[in-house]
Design an enzyme around this catalytic site. Structure first.
Site, PDB file in Angstrom:
ATOM      1  CG  ASP A  67      18.122 -29.715  -1.577  1.00  0.00           C
ATOM      2  OD1 ASP A  67      18.759 -29.273  -0.601  1.00  0.00           O
ATOM      3  OD2 ASP A  67      17.754 -30.894  -1.659  1.00  0.00           O
ATOM      4  CG  ASP A 136       8.667 -39.151  -0.971  1.00  0.00           C
ATOM      5  OD1 ASP A 136       9.907 -39.066  -0.836  1.00  0.00           O
ATOM      6  OD2 ASP A 136       7.947 -38.167  -1.214  1.00  0.00           O
ATOM      7  CG  HIS A 138      12.479 -36.872  -1.597  1.00  0.00           C
ATOM      8  ND1 HIS A 138      11.529 -36.992  -0.604  1.00  0.00           N
ATOM      9  CD2 HIS A 138      13.484 -36.141  -1.044  1.00  0.00           C
ATOM     10  CE1 HIS A 138      11.942 -36.376   0.484  1.00  0.00           C
ATOM     11  NE2 HIS A 138      13.129 -35.854   0.240  1.00  0.00           N
ATOM     12  CD  GLU A 143       8.836 -34.215  -2.890  1.00  0.00           C
ATOM     13  OE1 GLU A 143       8.937 -35.432  -2.604  1.00  0.00           O
ATOM     14  OE2 GLU A 143       8.741 -33.327  -2.031  1.00  0.00           O
TER      15      GLU A 143
END
Length: 261
Positions: A67, A136, A138, A143
């Site tokens: 990314d 979370d 990801h 996400e």
């Protein structure tokens, strides 16, 4: 999915480095997937030390990063291409141009994402992908709510992810870019072997969902349950919410020494 638990992050790094060294010994032209962040650093430290000792070489290998932030200047220290160069690429013997990442400064974002997908395919796909996991759930910047069939694309970062990453921006969540380019979940799933590392109690809930929860876009990493070859490397704190922790320890301890991960 195999769960490996060691108390030392350095030992986890050596386990992952063993897998990468074995891959390169079998195929010096192998393609690696590189993740940034704190979790993979012990892997990169171990590989850099081995490269310096002449035990492993990346001279014929290629790599793709997961990314990139959108809009950070090319010389910004937190631009992921600069981070991976500092953490790993500059410390080993990759050939010039052998490591590619998404172009967060592209004027045509959709075209840049399509070109990145095509480059991975043209290289023959990723043989071994290194991953971390967010609090979370990801992976990369996929996400909660991300499509399980997603490919490389632009994403808006959640408040939680910007809070998590603020430590790299002098503690200021507002300094963390709102957008990024990221490999999609389907792109990641195309890798032949996935090695995910997680340490610390803050990752325990995400790890619990990853390994023992239902597959759901609310916890994107759970898609890895459908992959045929995933190695999850944890310290005891990250493994603290696993219900089958004794089973994972027992099965890994009983593996033949030649099997690896």
């Amino acid at each position: 999915m195999e769960i490996v638990i060691h108390d030392s992050p350095q030992r986890l790094g050596e386990v992952a480095a063993d897998a990468i060294a074995a891959l390169l010994a079998a195929d010096p032209t192998a393609v690696l997937g590189l993740a940034t962040g704190s979790s993979p650093r012990p892997v990169y430290d171990a590989l850099a030390a081995r490269c310096e000792r002449g035990e492993v070489s990346f001279a014929q290998a290629r790599a793709f990063t997961l990314d990139e932030y959108v809009g950070l200047p090319a010389d910004h220290p937190e631009r992921y291409r600069n981070v991976i160069d500092a953490d790993f690429v500059s410390r080993v013997d990759f050939a010039p141009g052998a490591v590619q990442g998404p172009d967060g400064l592209a004027t045509d974002i959709p075209a840049a994402c399509a070109e990145y997908e095509a480059a991975i395919v043209a290289a023959g796909g990723v043989d071994l992908q290194i991953l971390g996991i967010g609090t979370d759930g990801h992976i990369a910047f996929n996400e909660p709510g991300s499509s399980l069939a997603s490919r490389t694309r632009i994403k808006t970062l959640t408040r939680q992810t910007r809070l998590d990453n603020a430590r790299f921006f002098d503690g200021d969540p507002q300094a963390v870019p709102q957008h990024c380019l990221t490999q999609g979940l389907a792109t990641i799933m195309a890798a032949r072997h996935i090695v995910l590392l997680a340490t610390g109690r803050g990752k325990a809930e995400a790890v619990h969902h990853l390994a023992e929860g239902a597959v759901s876009a609310m916890w994107p990493a759970t898609i890895l349950q459908h992959h045929p070859h995933v190695s999850v490397l944890l310290d005891s704190a990250a493994a603290s919410r696993l219900q089958l922790v004794d089973y994972y320890r027992e099965t890994y301890g009983a593996k033949p020494g030649w099997q690896g991960i």
